[in-house]
Design a protein around this motif. Sequence first.
Motif, mmCIF file in Angstrom:
data_model
loop_
_atom_site.group_PDB
_atom_site.id
_atom_site.type_symbol
_atom_site.label_atom_id
_atom_site.label_comp_id
_atom_site.label_asym_id
_atom_site.label_seq_id
_atom_site.Cartn_x
_atom_site.Cartn_y
_atom_site.Cartn_z
ATOM 1 N N LEU A 23 0.830 -1.211 0.000
ATOM 2 C CA LEU A 23 0.000 0.000 0.000
ATOM 3 C C LEU A 23 0.863 1.258 0.000
ATOM 4 O O LEU A 23 0.494 2.269 -0.617
ATOM 5 C CB LEU A 23 -0.950 -0.019 1.193
ATOM 6 C CG LEU A 23 -2.058 -1.069 1.097
ATOM 7 C CD1 LEU A 23 -2.824 -1.160 2.418
ATOM 8 C CD2 LEU A 23 -3.007 -0.769 -0.060
ATOM 9 N N CYS A 24 1.995 1.209 0.651
ATOM 10 C CA CYS A 24 2.917 2.353 0.621
ATOM 11 C C CYS A 24 3.513 2.530 -0.774
ATOM 12 O O CYS A 24 3.706 3.660 -1.230
ATOM 13 C CB CYS A 24 4.023 2.184 1.661
ATOM 14 S SG CYS A 24 3.442 2.378 3.351
ATOM 15 N N ALA A 25 3.797 1.432 -1.459
ATOM 16 C CA ALA A 25 4.264 1.513 -2.847
ATOM 17 C C ALA A 25 3.197 2.168 -3.718
ATOM 18 O O ALA A 25 3.505 3.028 -4.549
ATOM 19 C CB ALA A 25 4.624 0.123 -3.365
ATOM 20 N N LEU A 26 1.939 1.790 -3.502
ATOM 21 C CA LEU A 26 0.836 2.418 -4.233
ATOM 22 C C LEU A 26 0.739 3.908 -3.894
ATOM 23 O O LEU A 26 0.520 4.741 -4.778
ATOM 24 C CB LEU A 26 -0.482 1.706 -3.908
ATOM 25 C CG LEU A 26 -1.738 2.270 -4.570
ATOM 26 C CD1 LEU A 26 -1.632 2.218 -6.090
ATOM 27 C CD2 LEU A 26 -2.967 1.510 -4.079
ATOM 28 N N ALA A 27 0.934 4.256 -2.631
ATOM 29 C CA ALA A 27 0.933 5.669 -2.229
ATOM 30 C C ALA A 27 2.053 6.424 -2.936
ATOM 31 O O ALA A 27 1.883 7.583 -3.328
ATOM 32 C CB ALA A 27 1.074 5.793 -0.712
ATOM 33 N N GLY A 28 3.203 5.774 -3.120
ATOM 34 C CA GLY A 28 4.305 6.392 -3.855
ATOM 35 C C GLY A 28 3.932 6.659 -5.304
ATOM 36 O O GLY A 28 4.276 7.698 -5.872
ATOM 37 N N LEU A 29 3.201 5.731 -5.908
ATOM 38 C CA LEU A 29 2.742 5.941 -7.282
ATOM 39 C C LEU A 29 1.780 7.116 -7.356
ATOM 40 O O LEU A 29 1.906 7.992 -8.221
ATOM 41 C CB LEU A 29 2.073 4.666 -7.811
ATOM 42 C CG LEU A 29 1.500 4.741 -9.221
ATOM 43 C CD1 LEU A 29 2.600 4.998 -10.237
ATOM 44 C CD2 LEU A 29 0.737 3.462 -9.550
ATOM 45 N N VAL A 30 0.829 7.169 -6.429
ATOM 46 C CA VAL A 30 -0.133 8.281 -6.401
ATOM 47 C C VAL A 30 0.602 9.609 -6.193
ATOM 48 O O VAL A 30 0.317 10.607 -6.872
ATOM 49 C CB VAL A 30 -1.199 8.052 -5.307
ATOM 50 C CG1 VAL A 30 -2.074 9.280 -5.120
ATOM 51 C CG2 VAL A 30 -2.050 6.830 -5.639
ATOM 52 N N ALA A 31 1.559 9.631 -5.279
ATOM 53 C CA ALA A 31 2.318 10.865 -5.024
ATOM 54 C C ALA A 31 3.141 11.262 -6.244
ATOM 55 O O ALA A 31 3.346 12.454 -6.501
ATOM 56 C CB ALA A 31 3.210 10.696 -3.797
ATOM 57 N N SER A 32 3.607 10.278 -7.024
ATOM 58 C CA SER A 32 4.355 10.627 -8.239
ATOM 59 C C SER A 32 3.438 11.262 -9.282
ATOM 60 O O SER A 32 3.884 12.106 -10.066
ATOM 61 C CB SER A 32 5.095 9.415 -8.808
ATOM 62 O OG SER A 32 4.207 8.480 -9.387
ATOM 63 N N PHE A 33 2.160 10.905 -9.273
ATOM 64 C CA PHE A 33 1.212 11.577 -10.167
ATOM 65 C C PHE A 33 0.995 13.025 -9.720
ATOM 66 O O PHE A 33 0.857 13.927 -10.550
ATOM 67 C CB PHE A 33 -0.123 10.824 -10.241
ATOM 68 C CG PHE A 33 -0.060 9.571 -11.066
ATOM 69 C CD1 PHE A 33 0.300 9.617 -12.394
ATOM 70 C CD2 PHE A 33 -0.369 8.350 -10.502
ATOM 71 C CE1 PHE A 33 0.364 8.455 -13.159
ATOM 72 C CE2 PHE A 33 -0.318 7.189 -11.251
ATOM 73 C CZ PHE A 33 0.056 7.240 -12.585
ATOM 74 N N ALA A 34 0.968 13.263 -8.410
ATOM 75 C CA ALA A 34 0.888 14.645 -7.913
ATOM 76 C C ALA A 34 2.137 15.414 -8.333
ATOM 77 O O ALA A 34 2.067 16.598 -8.687
ATOM 78 C CB ALA A 34 0.742 14.651 -6.392
ATOM 79 N N MET A 35 3.265 14.734 -8.312
ATOM 80 C CA MET A 35 4.523 15.346 -8.724
ATOM 81 C C MET A 35 4.475 15.738 -10.202
ATOM 82 O O MET A 35 5.070 16.745 -10.600
ATOM 83 C CB MET A 35 5.657 14.358 -8.459
ATOM 84 C CG MET A 35 7.025 14.909 -8.511
ATOM 85 S SD MET A 35 8.145 13.556 -8.043
ATOM 86 C CE MET A 35 9.696 14.388 -8.143
ATOM 87 N N ASP A 36 3.768 14.962 -11.023
ATOM 88 C CA ASP A 36 3.612 15.293 -12.443
ATOM 89 C C ASP A 36 3.038 16.686 -12.621
ATOM 90 O O ASP A 36 3.489 17.452 -13.471
ATOM 91 C CB ASP A 36 2.668 14.306 -13.134
ATOM 92 C CG ASP A 36 3.238 12.921 -13.273
ATOM 93 O OD1 ASP A 36 4.448 12.733 -13.035
ATOM 94 O OD2 ASP A 36 2.452 12.004 -13.612
ATOM 95 N N VAL A 37 2.034 16.995 -11.819
ATOM 96 C CA VAL A 37 1.378 18.304 -11.920
ATOM 97 C C VAL A 37 2.375 19.411 -11.648
ATOM 98 O O VAL A 37 2.434 20.421 -12.365
ATOM 99 C CB VAL A 37 0.170 18.379 -10.955
ATOM 100 C CG1 VAL A 37 -0.444 19.761 -10.966
ATOM 101 C CG2 VAL A 37 -0.861 17.317 -11.304
ATOM 102 N N ALA A 38 3.198 19.231 -10.624
ATOM 103 C CA ALA A 38 4.210 20.240 -10.303
ATOM 104 C C ALA A 38 5.246 20.348 -11.419
ATOM 105 O O ALA A 38 5.685 21.451 -11.763
ATOM 106 C CB ALA A 38 4.893 19.898 -8.979
ATOM 107 N N MET A 39 5.632 19.222 -11.985
ATOM 108 C CA MET A 39 6.672 19.236 -13.014
ATOM 109 C C MET A 39 6.212 19.954 -14.279
ATOM 110 O O MET A 39 6.967 20.743 -14.846
ATOM 111 C CB MET A 39 7.118 17.809 -13.334
ATOM 112 C CG MET A 39 7.917 17.177 -12.213
ATOM 113 S SD MET A 39 8.272 15.425 -12.452
ATOM 114 C CE MET A 39 9.509 15.506 -13.729
ATOM 115 N N VAL A 40 4.998 19.704 -14.726
ATOM 116 C CA VAL A 40 4.551 20.309 -15.985
ATOM 117 C C VAL A 40 4.336 21.812 -15.854
ATOM 118 O O VAL A 40 4.334 22.517 -16.856
ATOM 119 C CB VAL A 40 3.291 19.629 -16.555
ATOM 120 C CG1 VAL A 40 3.568 18.185 -16.869
ATOM 121 C CG2 VAL A 40 2.101 19.776 -15.651
#
Length: 170
Positions: A23-40
């Motif tokens: 579940l923490c690995a899944l949370a990392g994936l979700v957080a990386s999608f949030a990171m996408d927003v910041a990156m673009v």
Amino acid sequence: MHPVALAVVGLFDPGEAPLFVALCALAGLVASFAMDVAMVRQEEGFTPAYVAAAVLLRISPEDVGFLGANVVHHAVGVLAGTLYALLYLVLALLLPVGPVVGRVGVVPHVVAVVGVVLFIYSFFAHLVLPRAGRSIYEERSTAVCGQWLRSSLVFGAGFVLVAPFLTAAV
């Protein structure tokens, strides 16, 4: 982790550790999608993801495709979530747990997230970026590192919020 150690933490039954890590690995994936927003939204865009993929694939950042950059970027999010889980389980044994949100103690949760964010940023800035090639490292390294720092902080903020929610299912 030894079953007795998990029992000391008091938040999980011994058999729940693998599910917690997943579940923490899944949370990392979700957080990386949030990171996408910041990156673009930043000037360098997905440059950090292209740089990371280029180093992993041992090719020039200019030769990395959008799909390759995204796969590497999100895979690193999953690995960061896994690293968080392992760090959290150790810290929960060493630090006071404090208030519990979901199934995580706030004190080890925040310390583990800070540790993971610092690791992600340091690993990228000091190991990955210098290996990416002279053009990016010499010409735009300050801008790319600054963007990576801001994006890493967004990852951390997303993870702070998402991990307790997802791990509540344990």
